[in-house]
Design an enzyme around this catalytic site. Structure first.
Site, mmCIF file in Angstrom:
data_model
loop_
_atom_site.group_PDB
_atom_site.id
_atom_site.type_symbol
_atom_site.label_atom_id
_atom_site.label_comp_id
_atom_site.label_asym_id
_atom_site.label_seq_id
_atom_site.Cartn_x
_atom_site.Cartn_y
_atom_site.Cartn_z
ATOM 1 N N ASP A 171 -0.869 -3.188 3.853
ATOM 2 C CA ASP A 171 -1.528 -2.790 5.110
ATOM 3 C C ASP A 171 -2.810 -1.996 4.871
ATOM 4 O O ASP A 171 -3.763 -2.087 5.640
ATOM 5 C CB ASP A 171 -0.577 -2.035 6.055
ATOM 6 C CG ASP A 171 0.123 -0.856 5.408
ATOM 7 O OD1 ASP A 171 -0.090 -0.608 4.215
ATOM 8 O OD2 ASP A 171 0.895 -0.173 6.121
ATOM 9 N N LYS A 207 10.556 4.363 2.854
ATOM 10 C CA LYS A 207 10.551 4.444 4.320
ATOM 11 C C LYS A 207 11.898 4.051 4.941
ATOM 12 O O LYS A 207 11.944 3.496 6.036
ATOM 13 C CB LYS A 207 9.412 3.572 4.895
ATOM 14 C CG LYS A 207 8.034 4.017 4.420
ATOM 15 C CD LYS A 207 6.910 3.273 5.097
ATOM 16 C CE LYS A 207 6.527 2.016 4.360
ATOM 17 N NZ LYS A 207 5.255 1.438 4.831
#
Ligand code: ADP
Ligand code: MG
Length: 489
Positions: A238, A203
């Site tokens: 997450d 990312k």
């Protein structure tokens, strides 16, 4: 592994407290009527000239994922899921989260959570008040490019600074003693509930001194340097946080998915299938972090030349191939490559480009949402995006229709890939008779039709069983899940 028993989720909130804003999207298709591949609710945009039609036909061929292609992906995906449970260094990392049971209980207290997703960094204070009440105070901090690509120490010092700043804003001194759950949404080899080393960055992150190091230690040391009296109790992905937090209000939740900057999923697996892991859990279950963004089977993934260009120019070529087809960080960039190609052939904007359009990642995925949501006759908002934000000299209605169609194709493909991956897990854990899939992330939340397109594809893959699957919007599950897991650790 006896310490795991301590995680048997006896948390003190009644159903519904943690996922206050859950919206259930129930499957709405007429029974038995499988929609056409890549169907879009408002129908494809009509494109009139022969040149535009030819461009569209060419792109449709490249970006459309048929039902049989979906089935092939599901098959390969299932196979890889199994391999990841049996051995290390597989396509799917299949990381044990060290979280086993899902919530039921009665706990109270104040807990902190840090949530590092990829785009944003949040500090949250979750007050578990018992009997169904939780209050959240949170603050978002922006991560600059410098922070994402500088030294690891710099990054973790920034986190610690934000925590201290957050405490002070809440009227608390930094000597305030509390526990913290750290949601760190990058691939980590977890070795305990509060220990795990980063495998590799993705990312767009590339800070040195972090890969191979225990990120809990790095955070704990940074907090110490700032004089904060905080104990990092749990390291949480997450996806795991989303699952746990949502399972609290809906015990049928077996999957937690992120569709945000990146994409990934966690699910509930039987420890007896997890043969690479020597240990046991109180209930024989383990929440697995799949790291599904790493899926990369060229035999079943139809990858276009635009995807290849994006991958080659990315900070991690050849890695996270599936994520690059699906997630918010990349969709706009795929569109940008496609538009750029059509400019070079003279099929768009009469061959004229702009400096903005030439800059990598300047066509944001949020622009796609705006364009797909633009139903005006003249495509006025699409015009605003292209001409005002991206400085394209002058666009014709035909140009704008073509751009809108590209967005539909790229966005629909992402939703269909996401559905195939989701279906593979549901089949693997035998939950075709019914389960809830908690989905967090701005892409799922804000991209128009994303959820419906996923549902269409699930229907094509699972038939009528798709009607037993609830795709549920989870908000802030990652922060709340981390606090919950910290509370129990
Ligand atoms: P994180 O992944 O950091 O936890 P989010 O879930 O908010 O954060 O996801 C951020 C990503 O979502 C960004 O990369 C952006 O591309 C995408 N995004 C943000 N807003 C929108 C939108 N309106 N439509 C589509 N994608 C969006
Ligand atoms: Mg997030």
């Amino acid at each position: 592994m006896s310490d795991i028993t301590g995680l048997g989720f006896s948390v003190g909130l009644a159903s519904g407290a943690l996922v206050t804003a859950a919206v259930h999207y129930l499957y709405s298709h007429a029974k038995g009527s499988a929609p056409a591949p890549n169907s879009v609710p408002q129908g494809p945009v009509a494109v009139s000239t022969p040149s535009a039609e030819a461009a569209i036909a060419r792109l449709e061929k490249q970006f459309t994922i048929s039902s049989s292609q979906l089935h092939a992906i599901v098959k390969s995906f299932s196979n890889e899921l199994k391999k990841g449970l049996q051995a290390d260094n597989q396509m799917f990392l299949q990381i044990p989260s060290y979280v086993s049971n899902r919530p039921k209980g009665t706990e109270t207290g104040k807990f902190l959570a840090l949530d590092l997703g990829g785009t944003n960094f949040r500090v949250c204070e979750i007050s578990l008040e018992g009997r169904g009440h939780a209050r959240t105070r949170q603050k978002k901090y922006t991560l600059t490019e410098d922070l994402k690509t500088g030294s690891g120490e710099h990054l973790f010092d920034f986190f610690a600074e934000c925590v201290v700043n957050f405490l002070e804003e809440g009227g608390l001194d930094k000597s305030f003693a509390t526990s913290l759950g750290f949601t760190f949404s990058f691939p980590v080899t977890q070795t305990a509930i509060n220990e795990g080393a980063l495998c590799f960055w993705n990312k767009g992150f590339s800070c040195d001194g972090v890969v191979g190091h225990d990120v809990v230690r790095l955070l704990q040391d940074a907090l110490k340097r700032k004089g904060a009296n905080i104990t990092v109790k749990a390291l949480v992905n997450d996806t795991v946080g989303t699952l746990v937090s949502h399972a609290y209000s809906d015990p049928q939740t077996y999957l937690g998915i992120i569709l945000g900057t990146g994409t990934n999923a966690a699910y509930v697996e039987k420890v007896s299938n997890l043969t690479k892991w020597k240990g046991e859990t109180p209930n024989g279950e383990m929440i697995m972090n799949t790291e599904w963004g790493g899926f990369n089977d060229p035999a079943v993934l139809p990858i276009t030349s635009f995807d290849h260009s994006l991958d080659r120019a990315s900070s991690n070529p050849g890695i996270q191939v599936f994520e690059k087809l699906i997630s918010g960080m990349y969709l706009g960039e795929i569109v940008r490559y496609t538009i750029t190609d059509l400019i070079s052939t003279g099929e768009l904007f009469r061959g004229a480009s702009s400096e903005e359009l030439k800059k990598p990642y300047h066509f944001e995925t949020a622009f796609m949402s705006r364009i797909e949501r633009d139903h005006t006759l003249e495509l006025a908002d699409t015009k605003a995006v292209l001409e005002d934000l991206l400085k394209v000299p002058a666009t014709s209605l035909e140009d704008r229709r073509l751009v809108k169609r590209i967005c539909q194709l790229v966005g629909t493909r992402a939703a269909r890939f996401s559905a195939a991956a989701t279906a593979a897990i549901i089949i693997k854990i035998n939950k075709l008779d019914g389960c809830t899939v908690a989905i967090d992330g701005s892409l799922f939340e804000h991209y128009p039709h994303f959820a419906n397109r996923m549902r269409d594809a699930l229907h094509e893959i699972l038939g009528l069983s798709a009607e037993n699957i609830v795709l549920s919007q989870a908000r802030d599950g990652s922060g709340q899940g981390a606090a919950l897991i910290a509370a129990l650790a």
